[in-house]
Every structure is written in C-alpha cells, then in structure tokens.
Motif scaffolding. Structure first.
Motif, PDB file in Angstrom:
ATOM      1  N   SER A 100       0.830  -1.190   0.000  1.00 54.04           N
ATOM      2  CA  SER A 100       0.000   0.000   0.000  1.00 54.04           C
ATOM      3  C   SER A 100       0.868   1.245   0.000  1.00 54.04           C
ATOM      4  O   SER A 100       2.062   1.198   0.329  1.00 54.04           O
ATOM      5  N   TYR A 169      -2.390  -5.634 -10.458  1.00 54.09           N
ATOM      6  CA  TYR A 169      -2.200  -4.226 -10.101  1.00 54.09           C
ATOM      7  C   TYR A 169      -0.799  -3.973  -9.542  1.00 54.09           C
ATOM      8  O   TYR A 169      -0.099  -3.044  -9.959  1.00 54.09           O
ATOM      9  N   THR A 321       0.640   5.535  -4.597  1.00 57.41           N
ATOM     10  CA  THR A 321      -0.495   6.450  -4.432  1.00 57.41           C
ATOM     11  C   THR A 321      -1.306   6.520  -5.726  1.00 57.41           C
ATOM     12  O   THR A 321      -2.547   6.467  -5.712  1.00 57.41           O
ATOM     13  N   GLU A 324      -3.309   3.265  -6.198  1.00 59.33           N
ATOM     14  CA  GLU A 324      -4.516   3.190  -5.375  1.00 59.33           C
ATOM     15  C   GLU A 324      -5.613   4.106  -5.915  1.00 59.33           C
ATOM     16  O   GLU A 324      -6.803   3.747  -5.859  1.00 59.33           O
ATOM     17  N   ARG A 325      -5.241   5.254  -6.430  1.00 59.25           N
ATOM     18  CA  ARG A 325      -6.230   6.122  -7.057  1.00 59.25           C
ATOM     19  C   ARG A 325      -6.858   5.434  -8.265  1.00 59.25           C
ATOM     20  O   ARG A 325      -8.077   5.498  -8.470  1.00 59.25           O
ATOM     21  N   ILE A 327      -7.046   2.112  -8.859  1.00 56.43           N
ATOM     22  CA  ILE A 327      -7.850   0.964  -8.436  1.00 56.43           C
ATOM     23  C   ILE A 327      -9.213   1.416  -7.924  1.00 56.43           C
ATOM     24  O   ILE A 327     -10.230   0.743  -8.135  1.00 56.43           O
ATOM     25  N   SER A 328      -9.256   2.574  -7.260  1.00 55.36           N
ATOM     26  CA  SER A 328     -10.525   3.066  -6.723  1.00 55.36           C
ATOM     27  C   SER A 328     -11.533   3.373  -7.816  1.00 55.36           C
ATOM     28  O   SER A 328     -12.744   3.484  -7.543  1.00 55.36           O
ATOM     29  N   LEU A 329     -11.074   3.537  -9.055  1.00 49.70           N
ATOM     30  CA  LEU A 329     -11.961   3.859 -10.165  1.00 49.70           C
ATOM     31  C   LEU A 329     -12.472   2.632 -10.905  1.00 49.70           C
ATOM     32  O   LEU A 329     -13.354   2.738 -11.758  1.00 49.70           O
TER      33      LEU A 329
END
Length: 330
Positions: A100, A169, A321, A324-325, A327-329
């Motif tokens: 992470s 990812y 960072t 993660e941005r 993946i959130s989409l």
C-alpha cells in the motif's frame, strides 16, 4: 569500490534478471536468503555467496554487509527494508515497494530517519527505447510534451487464481504509475477510467489522465492478451513532433518534413525527416534491452553514495499512491 550485498529472495526473477547485474556493477553477493532452501543454495552456488539463510533477519545480521537487495513479496519488502535500515544498511527493493501507499510511506520515513537510501526497481525507465525517448525529451529538441498514450498488456494466465487482480495491479500496473509521470515531467492530477470485463480474470481498461503540468493522455492496460506477442507501445505527442516506442526496443521520432511525392528534387533531411533506431540482435554484445543492468548500475552508484538518478522510495510512494487512485476507479 566493491560492496558486499546480502540478497533476499532467490526465485526465477531475482536469479535470472536482477542478480546477474550485481557483479557487473561491483556488488558482491556475500549472502543469500530464501524460505526455499534449494533455491537459496542454488543461488549461493551460482553467485558465490558465502552464507545461506532462510530468515531475512538472520541475513540482515550477517557481518560485513554494505547493503541489502531483495525481490520478494510486497509485505516482506516492507518489513525487511525497515529492518535493514535500522541496522544502517541501504536497500534496493524490486517493485512494488509495499502492498500500500501507506506502507511505502513508512519505508520512506525510515529511510529519512536513518539517513540511508532505498532504491526501487522501476526498470521501465531504463528499457532501451524508453530511455532513448526520455533522453530525447530532456535534450530540448522535442519541445513541450502535450500528450502521452501507452498500451501495456498482459495475459490472465500470468495472474491465475487472483481474479481480484491484486497481483496484476501490484506487479504489472504499478510500472506505468511510475513511467508515465516520469515521461510527462509531472504527476497525475485528474484520473478517469472505463473498463470492460468479459469474465473473471479478464479485464481491459482505459485510464484517462491529466498531469499537473497540463499533459493529457490515456493508458490502456489489461489481462486480455497473450504474453507470447508484443504488448507494449508508447506514443509521446508534441507540437509537430512525436516519439513512438514499440516493444521497448524500436524508437521513432516523427518530425515535420515537407511532402515529397510531387518534388522531383526530394531527398532526406537530417533536420526534418523521421529519426529511428532499432537494435542489432546479431551483434555479439550483451545488450539488456529490458533495462535491468542500466537500473542496477544506477542503484549501485546510489548505494555507494555517488550521484545517481535511480528511482527511490519517494518515487515508490508516488507510484503506489497513483495505483490506489486508479484501483478506486475500477
């Protein structure tokens, strides 16, 4: 100056891609570690290590080490790098640096606290075609970068059993979360994404972005292509100029030539026509077009305290960072 390095993780990637570059850059493998005793013993024999361990903490405590290198899982990258830093040892990590962004930031904080560098294996910057393109952009002849499009695919078999795409990812997509901002000269500012998932494990998505300096573009990634075919292509767009990198080895710079068909005196212009480069694979040269040796050369310089442009843990935090941005989409 030769440094003694302790190496954690003796799998195929480490022993075939990374460790062969160590001796070429004056990094002597003094000790190795792997939970697989056979793999560790084989790597020790191959690279002349004097000691073999199954616990990373025992390896880090090995006397006489100047640095630690590792290519293991993201959780162990996090734990082992912080343990090495506590002992005053600089570190090289294969990507991803951690699972992470928060864990990567903990490594960065430890690096700063103990005053030792942590370098990260973003070798896409060093792949021959990408490096040529990056150097051309820095040289000033290209002008401002306006847009970047990239395609970087893989196959579902590469991450079999991980239909949540975690491995895809962390081990695949993270490369372009570093490479694209590096080429653009600025980090991502705005992201949007569209996807197509015909069945579990089979994913295709287009990530649209704008960087903080105005560079726009699209990255296409997914698990719906065969690893037996070329799967990577970059196009960097400027004003009446563009760079294209195909399969990390073929580079072309298209400029602004005049039309030639109706000009009986037409010839080739060194200032306007296309520049291109492709490697000669018949040459008796140990060329490393994926970029591992060029990466380790810069890593070795950084480990020795010399000036280096090797990607560091701050780059790792940025890439995680961005990942993660993204993946959130999805």
């Amino acid at each position: 100056m030769t440094l003694n390095i302790g190496w954690i993780g003796c799998g195929r990637h480490a022993t075939q891609m990374l460790m062969p570059q160590l001796g070429r850059n004056d990094l002597r493998v003094a000790a190795v570690c792997d939970v697989n005793a056979e793999a560790a013993s084989r790597a020790a024999w191959q690279y002349g290590a004097e000691a073999v361990y199954s616990d990373y903490r025992d390896l880090i405590a090995h006397k006489g080490l100047d640095a630690i290198g590792m290519a293991v899982g993201p959780d162990l990258h996090h734990a082992a790098s912080i343990e090495a830093l506590k002992r005053g040892l600089p570190v090289f990590l294969e990507k991803p640096p951690a699972k992470s962004a928060a864990a990567a930031a903990e490594i960065a904080a430890a690096s700063e606290h103990f005053g030792k560098p942590v370098l990260v294996g973003f070798m896409k910057r060093y792949s021959t075609g990408n490096r040529i393109a990056g150097n051309y952009l820095k040289g000033g002849d290209f002008g401002d970068v306006l847009g970047i499009s990239g395609t970087y695919m893989t196959a579902p078999t590469y991450f079999a059993g991980e239909v949540d795409y975690t491995g895809f990812y962390l081990h695949h997509c993270v490369h372009y979360m570093d490479l694209i901002p590096w080429l653009a000269g600025a980090d991502f500012a705005d992201l949007a994404l569209r996807k197509n998932e015909p069945k579990p494990g089979h994913l295709l998505f287009h990530l649209n972005f704008e960087c903080s300096n105005g560079v726009i573009g699209t990255v296409i990634m997914g698990t719906v292509q065969s690893r037996g075919t070329p799967m990577e292509f970059l196009q960097i767009m400027g004003d009446h100029v563009r760079l294209e990198v195909d399969n990390v080895i073929n580079v072309a710079c298209y400029r602004d030539p005049p039309f030639k068909a109706d000009d009986p005196a037409a010839t080739l212009s060194s200032s306007a026509d296309t520049l291109s480069w492709t490697p000669n694979f018949t040459a008796a040269a140990n060329e490393d077009h994926k970029g591992y040796n060029a990466l380790i050369a810069d890593v070795a310089a950084a480990l020795k305290g010399d000036s280096s442009s090797a990607p560091d843990i701050k780059d790792g935090v940025r890439a995680m960072t961005n990942l993660e941005r993204m993946i959130s989409l999805i």
